[in-house]
Design a protein around this motif. Structure first.
Motif, PDB file in Angstrom:
ATOM      1  N   GLU A 151      -3.685  10.284   8.221  1.00 24.13           N
ATOM      2  CA  GLU A 151      -4.345  10.384   9.514  1.00 24.13           C
ATOM      3  C   GLU A 151      -4.345   9.018  10.202  1.00 24.13           C
ATOM      4  O   GLU A 151      -4.593   7.999   9.553  1.00 24.13           O
ATOM      5  N   ILE A 152      -4.090   9.016  11.512  1.00 28.97           N
ATOM      6  CA  ILE A 152      -4.091   7.770  12.285  1.00 28.97           C
ATOM      7  C   ILE A 152      -4.931   7.945  13.535  1.00 28.97           C
ATOM      8  O   ILE A 152      -4.774   8.916  14.272  1.00 28.97           O
ATOM      9  N   ASN A 153      -5.836   6.998  13.752  1.00 36.23           N
ATOM     10  CA  ASN A 153      -6.600   6.905  14.990  1.00 36.23           C
ATOM     11  C   ASN A 153      -6.245   5.582  15.646  1.00 36.23           C
ATOM     12  O   ASN A 153      -6.418   4.523  15.031  1.00 36.23           O
ATOM     13  N   MET A 154      -5.780   5.601  16.882  1.00 36.69           N
ATOM     14  CA  MET A 154      -5.349   4.374  17.547  1.00 36.69           C
ATOM     15  C   MET A 154      -5.875   4.328  18.978  1.00 36.69           C
ATOM     16  O   MET A 154      -6.050   5.357  19.626  1.00 36.69           O
ATOM     17  N   TRP A 155      -6.106   3.122  19.465  1.00 33.91           N
ATOM     18  CA  TRP A 155      -6.703   2.944  20.779  1.00 33.91           C
ATOM     19  C   TRP A 155      -5.717   3.237  21.895  1.00 33.91           C
ATOM     20  O   TRP A 155      -6.053   3.870  22.884  1.00 33.91           O
ATOM     21  N   SER A 156      -4.487   2.762  21.771  1.00 28.87           N
ATOM     22  CA  SER A 156      -3.501   2.927  22.837  1.00 28.87           C
ATOM     23  C   SER A 156      -2.109   3.020  22.234  1.00 28.87           C
ATOM     24  O   SER A 156      -1.927   2.911  21.018  1.00 28.87           O
ATOM     25  N   ILE A 157      -1.118   3.205  23.092  1.00 27.41           N
ATOM     26  CA  ILE A 157       0.281   3.313  22.662  1.00 27.41           C
ATOM     27  C   ILE A 157       0.907   1.927  22.689  1.00 27.41           C
ATOM     28  O   ILE A 157       1.038   1.317  23.753  1.00 27.41           O
ATOM     29  N   PRO A 158       1.328   1.379  21.536  1.00 29.35           N
ATOM     30  CA  PRO A 158       1.827   0.003  21.510  1.00 29.35           C
ATOM     31  C   PRO A 158       3.335  -0.138  21.692  1.00 29.35           C
ATOM     32  O   PRO A 158       3.844  -1.256  21.715  1.00 29.35           O
ATOM     33  N   PHE A 159       4.053   0.975  21.824  1.00 29.20           N
ATOM     34  CA  PHE A 159       5.511   0.903  21.771  1.00 29.20           C
ATOM     35  C   PHE A 159       6.115   0.457  23.095  1.00 29.20           C
ATOM     36  O   PHE A 159       5.566   0.697  24.175  1.00 29.20           O
ATOM     37  N   LEU A 164       0.843  -1.192   0.000  1.00 26.77           N
ATOM     38  CA  LEU A 164       0.000   0.000   0.000  1.00 26.77           C
ATOM     39  C   LEU A 164       0.880   1.246   0.000  1.00 26.77           C
ATOM     40  O   LEU A 164       1.826   1.338   0.764  1.00 26.77           O
ATOM     41  N   ASN A 165       0.561   2.205  -0.858  1.00 30.26           N
ATOM     42  CA  ASN A 165       1.434   3.375  -0.970  1.00 30.26           C
ATOM     43  C   ASN A 165       0.730   4.710  -0.756  1.00 30.26           C
ATOM     44  O   ASN A 165       1.353   5.750  -0.824  1.00 30.26           O
ATOM     45  N   ASN A 166      -0.579   4.694  -0.485  1.00 30.51           N
ATOM     46  CA  ASN A 166      -1.282   5.953  -0.272  1.00 30.51           C
ATOM     47  C   ASN A 166      -2.584   5.673   0.472  1.00 30.51           C
ATOM     48  O   ASN A 166      -3.533   5.155  -0.098  1.00 30.51           O
ATOM     49  N   ILE A 167      -2.635   6.029   1.754  1.00 33.19           N
ATOM     50  CA  ILE A 167      -3.816   5.788   2.585  1.00 33.19           C
ATOM     51  C   ILE A 167      -4.196   7.104   3.251  1.00 33.19           C
ATOM     52  O   ILE A 167      -3.354   7.784   3.831  1.00 33.19           O
ATOM     53  N   SER A 168      -5.463   7.453   3.181  1.00 35.67           N
ATOM     54  CA  SER A 168      -5.905   8.695   3.819  1.00 35.67           C
ATOM     55  C   SER A 168      -6.023   8.530   5.324  1.00 35.67           C
ATOM     56  O   SER A 168      -5.586   9.388   6.091  1.00 35.67           O
ATOM     57  N   GLU A 169      -6.643   7.417   5.785  1.00 37.26           N
ATOM     58  CA  GLU A 169      -6.898   7.237   7.210  1.00 37.26           C
ATOM     59  C   GLU A 169      -6.582   5.806   7.637  1.00 37.26           C
ATOM     60  O   GLU A 169      -6.906   4.862   6.926  1.00 37.26           O
ATOM     61  N   LEU A 170      -5.977   5.675   8.810  1.00 38.58           N
ATOM     62  CA  LEU A 170      -5.722   4.374   9.415  1.00 38.58           C
ATOM     63  C   LEU A 170      -6.395   4.342  10.781  1.00 38.58           C
ATOM     64  O   LEU A 170      -6.112   5.181  11.633  1.00 38.58           O
ATOM     65  N   TYR A 171      -7.304   3.381  10.983  1.00 38.78           N
ATOM     66  CA  TYR A 171      -8.005   3.214  12.260  1.00 38.78           C
ATOM     67  C   TYR A 171      -7.569   1.898  12.887  1.00 38.78           C
ATOM     68  O   TYR A 171      -7.706   0.833  12.270  1.00 38.78           O
ATOM     69  N   ILE A 172      -7.053   1.973  14.104  1.00 40.12           N
ATOM     70  CA  ILE A 172      -6.623   0.771  14.828  1.00 40.12           C
ATOM     71  C   ILE A 172      -7.518   0.628  16.050  1.00 40.12           C
ATOM     72  O   ILE A 172      -7.462   1.430  16.977  1.00 40.12           O
TER      73      ILE A 172
END
Length: 318
Positions: free
Chosen positions: A161-169, A131-139
């Motif tokens: 744009e990224i929407n994520m539930w928590s910090i996974p790092f 994938l090379n072009n995504i407008s929004e990523l929802y996790i």
């Protein structure tokens, strides 16, 4: 016994009305049969999807293609959207090939949104790499942290744009490296899990590079938020961030939060415009407090109430 109809043996002139009477999802499913079917579909029925979303769930993957139709009515033209769902089950293609085939037949070069909804049983990271072009990523909640971290490493460079539930790092260094990516919008629902690997600090926000950063469940200590503003007043780091917002469950005393900021109150209608066209073209507010950094940079702090949550917005003017 039913004899299969030899559709591909028909002459092209006979195939044209057949394809014109097919629904878009039927054309898409037909094109997944073979390369010949794909080429035939492209020639005989031109599809044009306005957007495509990829949804990854526990045991399934599907694409939702949105088509906009215009219908002539006696007095006007009606526009209505129709979404077609295409599943990856039993198509005989890898996930990457399947996505590419659907994009090709629908003439949609990029995915509008990728939804990660659960721990995938199919290995998706190879597909993500294509994938090379995504407008929004929802996790969404429920995705394994190891999978989320790998997905972010692969997709954040090609996502707006990224929407994520928590910090996974695993540690603050990895998290700060992620915060420095050039996103348009980053939203984190929960900044502290029940057993956090490291304690989220408001100082992490100082180096954040998204144009808009939104903490849905942010730190609730007024002292920490006040210290963040004090540090911003003394800090001249060159961050792209233009708007920071957070929700606080603690009862916020505005005087305590604005302590030592030399904040100037105002009551007037204002509109804040982002330097780049994003899904949030502007923000409007009618009251707040202005502060000024030592290098002359100006910012505005506003407060909003939605009991039991208090919203704090921080706008950095160009």
């Amino acid at each position: 016994m039913t004899t299969p109809f030899p559709l591909l043996r028909l002459p092209r002139l006979a195939l044209i009305p057949v394809f014109m009477h097919m629904e878009p999802n039927e054309v898409i499913m037909f094109t997944l049969l073979s390369k010949r079917a794909k080429n035939l579909s492209k020639c005989l029925r031109k599809l044009s999807a306005s957007s495509i979303d990829l949804v990854v769930e526990n045991d399934s993957h599907y694409l939702a293609a949105l088509f906009i139709y215009r219908q002539e009515l006696p007095f006007n033209t009606s526009i209505f959207p129709v979404a077609e769902t295409i599943s990856h089950k039993n198509v005989g293609l890898s996930v990457s090939e399947w996505i590419e085939r659907v994009q090709n037949v629908t003439n949609c070069k990029s995915l509008k949104r990728v939804d990660l909804r659960g721990p995938p049983r199919l290995y998706m990271c190879d597909a993500h790499s294509s994938l090379n072009n995504i407008s929004e990523l929802y996790i969404h909640p429920g995705c394994p942290e190891s999978f989320v971290e790998k997905a972010l490493r692969i997709l954040s460079p090609v996502t707006n744009e990224i929407n994520m539930w928590s910090i996974p790092f695993e540690n603050r260094e990895e998290f700060r490296t992620f915060l420095k990516t050039n996103l348009d919008y980053l939203s984190i629902y929960n900044c502290a899990s029940e057993i956090p690997k490291f304690e989220f600090s408001m100082d992490d926000v100082l180096i954040a590079n998204p144009l808009k950063l939104d903490l849905i469940e942010g730190p609730s200590r007024v002292e920490d938020i006040n210290q963040f503003f004090l540090n911003w007043l003394q800090n001249t780091c060159d961050s792209r961030m233009e708007h920071f917002s957070m929700n606080v469950r603690e009862n916020v005393d505005e005087d305590n939060l604005l302590n030592e900021l030399d904040a100037v109150p105002f009551l007037e209608e204002r509109t804040f415009h982002y330097s780049k066209e994003i899904d949030f073209p502007f923000e409007a507010f009618s009251s707040g407090y202005d502060i000024k950094r030592i290098d002359g940079k100006k910012a505005t702090i506003t407060f909003g109430n939605s009991y039991p949550i208090r919203r704090i917005d921080f706008y950095i003017w160009p």
